[in-house]
Design an enzyme around this catalytic site. Structure first.
Site, mmCIF file in Angstrom:
data_model
loop_
_atom_site.group_PDB
_atom_site.id
_atom_site.type_symbol
_atom_site.label_atom_id
_atom_site.label_comp_id
_atom_site.label_asym_id
_atom_site.label_seq_id
_atom_site.Cartn_x
_atom_site.Cartn_y
_atom_site.Cartn_z
ATOM 1 N N LYS A 145 -53.408 56.696 -1.522
ATOM 2 C CA LYS A 145 -52.349 56.411 -2.291
ATOM 3 C C LYS A 145 -51.605 55.227 -1.861
ATOM 4 O O LYS A 145 -50.939 54.449 -2.634
ATOM 5 C CB LYS A 145 -51.431 57.644 -2.378
ATOM 6 C CG LYS A 145 -52.270 58.977 -3.105
ATOM 7 C CD LYS A 145 -51.348 60.077 -3.254
ATOM 8 C CE LYS A 145 -51.946 61.234 -3.939
ATOM 9 N NZ LYS A 145 -53.332 61.709 -3.171
ATOM 10 N N GLU B 261 -50.905 57.015 -8.880
ATOM 11 C CA GLU B 261 -52.331 56.951 -8.062
ATOM 12 C C GLU B 261 -53.354 56.760 -9.007
ATOM 13 O O GLU B 261 -53.222 56.983 -10.136
ATOM 14 C CB GLU B 261 -52.223 58.121 -7.082
ATOM 15 C CG GLU B 261 -52.502 59.531 -8.056
ATOM 16 C CD GLU B 261 -52.504 60.613 -7.137
ATOM 17 O OE1 GLU B 261 -53.532 60.853 -6.350
ATOM 18 O OE2 GLU B 261 -51.679 61.389 -7.076
ATOM 19 N N ARG C 237 -62.361 60.021 -9.093
ATOM 20 C CA ARG C 237 -63.589 61.116 -9.464
ATOM 21 C C ARG C 237 -63.019 61.586 -10.556
ATOM 22 O O ARG C 237 -62.412 61.229 -11.413
ATOM 23 C CB ARG C 237 -63.074 62.152 -8.251
ATOM 24 C CG ARG C 237 -61.675 62.669 -8.200
ATOM 25 C CD ARG C 237 -61.475 63.654 -7.295
ATOM 26 N NE ARG C 237 -60.034 63.887 -6.971
ATOM 27 C CZ ARG C 237 -59.360 64.688 -7.381
ATOM 28 N NH1 ARG C 237 -59.806 65.291 -8.576
ATOM 29 N NH2 ARG C 237 -58.046 64.937 -7.440
ATOM 30 N N GLU D 250 -42.144 58.373 -1.446
ATOM 31 C CA GLU D 250 -41.631 57.664 -2.528
ATOM 32 C C GLU D 250 -40.402 58.456 -3.387
ATOM 33 O O GLU D 250 -40.050 59.504 -2.770
ATOM 34 C CB GLU D 250 -42.925 57.524 -3.333
ATOM 35 C CG GLU D 250 -43.296 58.869 -3.931
ATOM 36 C CD GLU D 250 -44.483 58.696 -5.183
ATOM 37 O OE1 GLU D 250 -45.299 57.546 -4.852
ATOM 38 O OE2 GLU D 250 -44.794 59.623 -5.732
ATOM 39 N N ASN E 258 -57.119 58.428 -9.218
ATOM 40 C CA ASN E 258 -58.183 59.303 -8.562
ATOM 41 C C ASN E 258 -59.687 58.758 -9.033
ATOM 42 O O ASN E 258 -59.847 58.798 -10.168
ATOM 43 C CB ASN E 258 -58.226 60.839 -9.161
ATOM 44 C CG ASN E 258 -56.639 61.436 -8.845
ATOM 45 O OD1 ASN E 258 -56.484 61.651 -7.408
ATOM 46 N ND2 ASN E 258 -55.752 61.900 -9.458
ATOM 47 N N GLU F 288 -53.037 57.764 -12.698
ATOM 48 C CA GLU F 288 -51.836 58.737 -13.128
ATOM 49 C C GLU F 288 -50.530 57.979 -13.004
ATOM 50 O O GLU F 288 -50.314 57.331 -12.100
ATOM 51 C CB GLU F 288 -51.769 59.896 -12.161
ATOM 52 C CG GLU F 288 -53.235 60.520 -12.105
ATOM 53 C CD GLU F 288 -53.156 62.055 -11.418
ATOM 54 O OE1 GLU F 288 -52.033 62.548 -10.593
ATOM 55 O OE2 GLU F 288 -54.077 62.933 -11.491
ATOM 56 N N HIS G 149 -46.160 71.549 -7.686
ATOM 57 C CA HIS G 149 -46.862 69.990 -7.924
ATOM 58 C C HIS G 149 -48.562 70.151 -8.102
ATOM 59 O O HIS G 149 -49.092 69.167 -8.206
ATOM 60 C CB HIS G 149 -46.517 69.116 -6.743
ATOM 61 C CG HIS G 149 -45.233 69.121 -6.191
ATOM 62 N ND1 HIS G 149 -44.282 68.580 -6.777
ATOM 63 C CD2 HIS G 149 -44.519 69.627 -4.980
ATOM 64 C CE1 HIS G 149 -42.967 68.700 -6.325
ATOM 65 N NE2 HIS G 149 -43.139 69.278 -5.034
#
Length: 623
Positions: free
Chosen positions: A116, A272, A276, A185, A274, A260, A220
């Site tokens: 990330k 980020e 996949r 962050e 992903n 995302e 989360h």
């Protein structure tokens, strides 16, 4: 052409990939740990290979063993599922280096986005420098660099908490991903978690398959997802789509991927990418009428995508059914799945009746997905299907899901990641109707005994039959005039059988489905009704003195390993109700164990590194 695919993952995603492979005429290979030897994904595969040596929690991280398994089983391709190896560039290289087809993006794209921190730098958005953090930067979010799913993630609201939260996040990330690297962050309060599905081929075509909203999360980790994300507006949607295309093209991406964002006050903040397939991919499949796994396979075979994707249609919502207790700090549950049936919607699951939920892996039982012409219809359809579902086994979040889908905030599209922080108490109140469910259970038991021992009613005055289920004590007589149940003047018995009871309650006929598990004088009774379900503990007529628990005892809510004991916590110390005493690691997540009451810690039976079983005595607090 791909002839045989090994899925380098377990459970629901392995079963999902196998389903598409069967439809395409491709044979399948499963891999499994010792703990998964009898798992559904192993039973559904054409061939299965045991992964030796590693512990159950580490087995599916061993890329070297998986490549050997693929070669031994004669597979010519590897699909990584959405496990941790799906974002491991070295694993992708080892697959192609062995002469196998990799069903995923190029290793270079994985490398660019799997971390990330590197992903943010690539997109011109570097993370915070922890050394320069001040009070003005609070609150902060600590995140694992190498993985997702809420593991290794902590919110920091005070600078004095940073060191402890860093240590906790790093330990959890290391256990979950084999990499304890974390970064920091800003934590954006009240934001929405929105993502964009992309699909790219080797010929330069990039599809954007709409948006998804994944804001309803606990710890989360996503709980309810939907497509398209409601209420974004055309300008913001176009901005998200454009950014996602830019991310895909910047990495020469191929295959399925997800970009995302956190959306707050009309602005999008990149989180980020992903590299996949995502757990929530079925909602996109439903809206666009595609099979993303089939498209992944075709792209891996070198096929080109059509110039544009299909047009979207309707709305889809997915709910993740977890074996957990939301009212007990989301504690994961273990045990046997006796029945799992959710009718009228798509159900993707890695479990079937008779399977056991263990302690080594994520407690997600299944994903239920509803598609309808409108968002309101999809929510109504999914809530009703879950409400009528027959789910017998460990406690689940089913009632929470039903209430979430019917909550006014959800219905009005007022979504953000704080939904459960605000609404959890209202969403976890005990389900109404358990009183009548207990009566129905008692009458079903009477019907089963009548079948074995003769008539169920008596012609002479007698003491009432007494049954205890959970908090309810049921006293009743079955006479020639019908049911006489103490405290149930509104109820008339219409029919009773061992597995089904029909009661007339205040003039309305209601049916109760009954299933009992556990032999002897105890066990659990599951009562399914048109308005919900109830799991009732059967109390034996006589209690074994050895089963009694001393007041103030703190029992392990799950099997796990004691990670650490809180500083200053030792026998004889004073504690307050809710104070953290120790942390258990189970299902690759840390679970905080708190004092059940204020008082003196009279006994402490837990030590770091110790393995405990569910119900084990951890400590005793004397008020």
């Amino acid at each position: 052409m791909i002839r045989s695919v090994l899925v380098a993952n377990r459970g629901e995603i392995a079963c999902r990939v196998f389903r598409t492979c069967r439809e395409l005429g491709i044979s399948t290979v499963a891999v499994f740990s010792d703990a998964d030897a009898g798992a559904l994904h192993v039973r559904e595969a054409d061939t299965a290979v045991r992964l030796p040596g590693a512990s159950p929690a580490e087995t599916y991280l061993r890329g070297d063993l998986i490549v050997k398994a693929a070669l031994a089983a004669g597979a010519d391709a590897v699909h990584p599922g959405y496990g941790f190896l799906s974002e491991n560039a070295e694993f992708a290289r080892s697959v192609t280096g062995a002469g196998l087809t990799w069903i995923g993006p190029p290793p270079e794209a994985i490398e660019a986005m799997a971390s990330k921190t590197r992903a943010k730098e690539l997109m011109g958005l570097p993370p915070l420098d922890l050394a320069g953090v001040t009070e003005d930067d609070l609150p902060l979010l600590i995140k694992a660099s190498a993985g997702g799913g809420g593991r290794g993630m902590r919110v920091v609201r005070q600078l004095t908490d940073i060191d402890g939260q860093l240590m906790s996040a790093e330990a959890e990330a290391l256990a979950a991903f084999g990499d304890g690297t974390v970064f920091v962050e800003p934590y954006i309060e009240g934001g929405r978690h929105v993502e964009v599905q992309v699909l790219a081929d080797a010929h330069g075509t990039v599809w954007v398959l709409g948006t998804r909203d994944c804001s309803l999360q606990r710890r989360h980790q996503k709980v309810i997802e939907e497509a398209p994300a409601p209420g974004l507006g055309p300008e913001l949607t176009d901005e998200l789509h454009a950014f996602a295309v830019r991310a895909a093209k910047a990495t020469d991406y191929r295959g399925a991927g997800t970009v995302e964002f956190l959306v707050a006050e009309g602005r999008a903040h990149f989180l980020e990418m992903n590299t996949r397939l995502q757990v929530e991919h079925p909602v996109t499949e439903a809206v666009f009428g595609v099979d993303l796994v089939a498209l992944q396979l075709r792209i891996a075979e070198g096929e080109a995508l059509p110039p544009t994707p299909p047009a979207p249609r309707g709305h889809a919502i997915e709910a993740r059914l977890y074996a957990e207790d939301p009212a007990a700090d989301w504690a994961p549950q273990t045990g046997t799945v006796h029945q799992l049936a959710v009718d009228g919607v798509r159900l993707d699951s890695g479990y079937a009746a008779g399977d056991t939920i263990g302690v080594h892996y994520d407690p997600m039982l299944a994903k239920a997905v509803a598609h309808a012409p409108s968002r309101a219809e999809a929510a109504r359809k999914l809530a009703r299907a879950l409400e009528r579902a027959r789910i017998h086994g460990p406690a689940t979040n089913r009632d929470l899901l039903v209430r979430s889908l019917r909550h006014p905030e959800f219905g009005e599209g007022r979504l953000d990641t704080g939904f459960y922080d605000r609404n959890l108490p209202d969403l976890t109140t005990p389900a109404p109707g358990s009183r009548h469910a207990a009566l129905a259970a008692a009458l079903a038991d009477a019907a089963s005994r009548a079948g074995r021992f003769g008539g169920g009613w008596r012609n002479v005055p007698s003491q009432p039959q007494v049954k205890r289920y959970g908090e309810h004590e049921v006293r009743y007589r079955l006479t020639r005039h019908g049911l006489e149940a103490e405290g149930y003047p509104e109820v008339r018995l219409d029919a009773a059988a061992p597995d089904r009871v029909r009661l007339e309650i205040d003039g309305v006929l209601r049916e109760f489905g009954i299933a009992r598990y556990g032999g002897g004088d105890g066990g659990i009774v599951y009562v399914d009704t048109a308005s919900g379900a109830h799991a009732l503990t059967v109390h034996p007529r006589f209690t074994d003195p050895g089963d009694l628990v001393a007041p103030g005892s703190l029992l392990a809510p799950m099997p796990g390993v004691v990670v650490r004991v809180a500083d200053g916590v030792e026998e004889g110390c004073r504690v307050t109700a809710g104070q953290p005493l120790l942390w258990l690691e189970a299902m690759k997540m840390e679970h905080r164990i708190t004092a059940p009451a204020s008082g003196t810690l009279a006994a402490l039976h837990a030590a770091p590194g110790g393995q405990v079983e569910v119900g084990a005595l951890l400590a005793v607090v004397v008020p």
